[in-house]
Scaffold this active site. Structure first.
Site, PDB file in Angstrom:
ATOM      1  N   LEU A  14       0.816  -1.220   0.000  1.00  0.00           N
ATOM      2  CA  LEU A  14       0.000   0.000   0.000  1.00  0.00           C
ATOM      3  C   LEU A  14       0.841   1.258   0.000  1.00  0.00           C
ATOM      4  O   LEU A  14       0.422   2.299  -0.495  1.00  0.00           O
ATOM      5  CB  LEU A  14      -0.927   0.011   1.221  1.00  0.00           C
ATOM      6  CG  LEU A  14      -1.931  -1.140   1.324  1.00  0.00           C
ATOM      7  CD1 LEU A  14      -2.673  -1.071   2.647  1.00  0.00           C
ATOM      8  CD2 LEU A  14      -2.921  -1.090   0.159  1.00  0.00           C
ATOM      9  N   GLY A  15       2.022   1.208   0.572  1.00  0.00           N
ATOM     10  CA  GLY A  15       2.864   2.394   0.649  1.00  0.00           C
ATOM     11  C   GLY A  15       4.126   2.097   1.423  1.00  0.00           C
ATOM     12  O   GLY A  15       4.318   1.014   1.972  1.00  0.00           O
ATOM     13  N   GLN A  16       5.011   3.108   1.457  1.00  0.00           N
ATOM     14  CA  GLN A  16       6.300   2.926   2.120  1.00  0.00           C
ATOM     15  C   GLN A  16       6.739   4.207   2.781  1.00  0.00           C
ATOM     16  O   GLN A  16       6.596   5.294   2.227  1.00  0.00           O
ATOM     17  CB  GLN A  16       7.362   2.493   1.100  1.00  0.00           C
ATOM     18  CG  GLN A  16       8.751   2.300   1.690  1.00  0.00           C
ATOM     19  CD  GLN A  16       9.712   1.726   0.679  1.00  0.00           C
ATOM     20  OE1 GLN A  16       9.444   0.718   0.058  1.00  0.00           O
ATOM     21  NE2 GLN A  16      10.849   2.383   0.510  1.00  0.00           N
ATOM     22  N   GLY A  17       7.280   4.077   3.992  1.00  0.00           N
ATOM     23  CA  GLY A  17       7.886   5.191   4.698  1.00  0.00           C
ATOM     24  C   GLY A  17       9.369   4.949   4.860  1.00  0.00           C
ATOM     25  O   GLY A  17       9.944   4.039   4.263  1.00  0.00           O
ATOM     26  N   ASP A  70       4.749  13.978  13.481  1.00  0.00           N
ATOM     27  CA  ASP A  70       4.902  13.730  12.040  1.00  0.00           C
ATOM     28  C   ASP A  70       3.569  13.904  11.312  1.00  0.00           C
ATOM     29  O   ASP A  70       3.172  13.055  10.514  1.00  0.00           O
ATOM     30  CB  ASP A  70       5.460  12.329  11.805  1.00  0.00           C
ATOM     31  CG  ASP A  70       6.159  12.194  10.446  1.00  0.00           C
ATOM     32  OD1 ASP A  70       6.519  13.239   9.866  1.00  0.00           O
ATOM     33  OD2 ASP A  70       6.341  11.066   9.972  1.00  0.00           O
TER      34      ASP A  70
END
Length: 647
Positions: A325-328, A444
């Protein structure tokens, strides 16, 4: 097994026993050696995302070919990576071994790389291309049990090494050999040889020849490993390798008859139990960053929040890239489906050094202690497997940044919907700052951490950097952490952390939501100033229409003037939130009243912090000395969130 103490060890055993239904092997995750480079990374803001991307790229290759290489970025911040499982490891065991290696290698940070040898796999990362290297000054031999063996054992080892190193170069770099001695299992020898797949035929020969000389110096000890730059060679008097797959022509097995052959049975069940015990001790030692972390680990192991690692791995299809779904900066998020049909989001943290382990427990502790309609709900976690995992409710519409920074998808968010998202975010932050039992600073706040449910309602996510604070503390001095472009000036310049740091970040988020522009990518829009500064100047000149996202007025011709008025009020509030003097920024409860027009008259905003684009220094008007904010190369880092610890 009953003698093994601790639920963490028990859970780890259950995971491995569960996986044994799918593989007959042993992932051999015991660490042999970890060597870090002596050169510090050049630029954290570039190095960390590049390193994370390298590990992810290799992860996808490991699942299919037991081997992977990757290059992300440009020198001096490039990240070259290589990982390889030894030839006898089955596929699932290979994935588990690599998962363990990539949790350990980041311990080299802040140096720019290193190499790690586990009993089942190898991984290396540096800022230059090392793929064709065979030997080097860091090559070493690790000798095992000091028990001296007979001359017959030495002969077995030398014969097996000779045949394995001869067979490997012509067998895709991998071979195994056995030398069986009649009537004496202690004099039998077992050898595994592996060259990295990036080496040529001749390079593999040269590397294994060097490794043979090196590991032979361990004799007459019962075990030896040669850890070379381009290859790995191991011998032992025990059969440490996984069973040979039947009919697998890729595996070269050489059987050497030293005396009359007889049936030899090698029993090593005790080694498996020892591995479990070692695993638990290592996990505890690694997470000993604070007493709080230890206590939290123990609590989580015994709580209903705990998920089996194998359950989450199966739910995500072994963390298939198709489910990503996503990456940090320090983890990726995958969609998963549990056996009962529930959809979940699994956050995979793979930088398990002491800082990130503490962040993991911090996030679990904080988010499990708060509950609000505008905060993402934590369903559980896994803290005893090869990686730390967090399990959240699944939100189908991903995050706010996927809409407002996309010209087409942005059309789906009318002004009314964006305003609803803004109000939901304010209410969530007000709860964290003022209404929960423990006051929490998120640290954040940004568009990628505002998730959207099926009805596009806001939910604040990612509490890995959050910190709680007491009523009698005006601020917390802490290591700087967050995302450039969203951090308050007093926090960056002086390390002063209060809830007003979140207020500042929220002000930036408001401006981004209205303008559909990212604060840390202003040069893409031909602005030399930060987005906050540009908005301040347009607001002062009464030229805000130049910055407003056209999508907000596209389908609202009849109400365009009313919408413009509401947008200007939101911008006004945003500028109040981003004032340089943190004491002038309103608390979130007051921000809510302002946005809901319960305070009709708004005070005029004072100037925001200004950044000198030539030096990238904050023009700090406080009494404290000025200091560089960040270099020009670290300014345009996108939306990747990371932590950095001043040295």
């Amino acid at each position: 097994m009953k003698r093994i103490v601790g639920s963490g060890a028990l859970l780890f055993m259950l995971v491995l026993l569960y996986l044994s239904a799918e593989t007959t092997g042993d992932p051999r995750t015991h660490m042999i050696n970890l060597t870090c480079t002596q050169q510090p990374e050049h630029n954290s803001t570039v190095y960390v995302p590049n390193f994370v991307a390298t590990m992810e790229n290799i992860s996808a290759q490991i699942r299919s070919s037991h081997f992977g290489v990757s290059l992300v970025g440009k020198p001096p911040d490039a990240s070259y990576g290589l990982a390889q499982c030894y030839g006898d490891l089955p596929s699932l065991d290979c994935v588990l071994c690599y998962a363990e290696a990539r949790t350990l290698l980041p311990q080299c940070f802040p140096n720019n790389g290193g190499r790690i040898y586990l009993d089942g796999c190898f991984m290396r990362a540096e800022n230059y291309s090392f793929f064709e290297e065979t030997t080097g000054p860091l090559d070493t031999a690790v000798c095992g049990n000091a028990t001296l063996k007979s001359a017959r054992f030495e002969a077995s080892v030398r014969r097996a090494i000779s045949d394995a190193t001869a067979a490997a170069p012509v067998n895709d770099g991998y071979a195994r050999a056995r030398a069986l001695v009649s009537g004496s299992t202690n004099d039998s020898a077992y050898v595994l040889a592996d060259c990295w797949k990036t080496l040529s035929f001749n390079s593999c020969i040269g590397c294994l020849k060097n490794a043979s000389t090196s590991v032979s110096k361990c004799l007459p000890q019962t075990e030896g490993r040669a850890l070379n730059t381009g290859c790995y060679l191991q011998y032992s008097n025990k059969d440490f390798m996984n069973p040979e797959p039947s009919g697998d022509s890729k595996v070269s097995t050489v059987v050497i008859i030293v005396a009359t052959v007889s049936s030899v049975a090698v029993v090593f069940s005790g080694a498996v139990i020892a591995c479990y015990i070692w695993k638990q001790k290592r996990i505890k030692k690694k997470r000993k960053g604070s007493n709080d972390a230890e206590q939290m680990a123990s609590t989580l192991n015994d709580s209903s929040l705990n998920f089996k690692y194998s359950t989450l791995e199966k739910a995500t299809g072994s963390f298939d890239v198709a489910n990503k779904l996503g990456q940090g900066g320090f983890g990726s998020v995958y969609k998963g489906v549990l056996a009962d049909g529930r959809e979940i989001a699994v956050k995979r943290l793979f930088l398990n050094n002491k800082h990130r382990a503490a962040d993991f427990y911090n996030e679990v502790n904080i988010i499990s202690s708060v509950e609000h309609k505008n905060l993402v709900r934590l369903l559980g976690c896994s803290c005893s497997g090869p990686e730390s995992l967090l399990v959240y409710e699944f939100l189908p519409n991903k995050s706010l940044d996927c809409f407002i920074f996309d010209a087409e998808r942005g059309k789906a968010l009318s002004w009314d919907k964006r305003f609803e998202i803004i109000i939901g975010t304010v209410e969530g932050l007000a709860y964290l700052h003022e209404n929960s039992k423990v006051r929490i600073i998120h640290r954040d706040i940004k568009a990628s951490n505002i998730l959207l449910d099926s009805r596009l309602r806001a939910k604040i996510a990612d509490f890995g950097l959050a910190r709680s604070f007491q009523e009698d503390k005006s601020h917390i001095s802490t290591a700087i952490a967050g995302t450039l472009g969203y951090m308050a000036p007093e926090y960056l310049a002086h390390g002063q952390l209060t809830e007003k740091a979140d207020v500042y970040s929220f002000g930036v988020l408001l401006i981004e939501t209205v303008t559909a522009r990212q604060n840390n990518k202003t040069k893409e829009y031909d602005y030399t100033d930060s987005l906050v500064t540009a908005t301040w100047r347009h607001f002062q000149a009464k030229q805000m229409e130049d910055l407003i996202d056209p999508n907000l007025l596209l389908h609202n011709n009849q109400n365009s003037e009313t919408i413009k008025e509401e947008i200007l009020r939101v911008v006004h509030v945003a500028l109040l939130c981003t004032q340089e003097n943190h004491s002038l920024r309103p608390p979130m409860s007051r921000v809510l009243r302002m946005l809901q027009r319960k305070e009709k008259e708004l005070p005029p905003p004072t100037n925001p912090p200004f950044v000198d684009e030539r030096t990238m220094e904050l023009n700090d008007t406080s009494d404290a000395p000025q200091r560089p904010l960040f270099t020009s190369t670290s300014y345009s880092v996108g939306s990747v969130s990371y932590s950095f610890y001043p040295r």
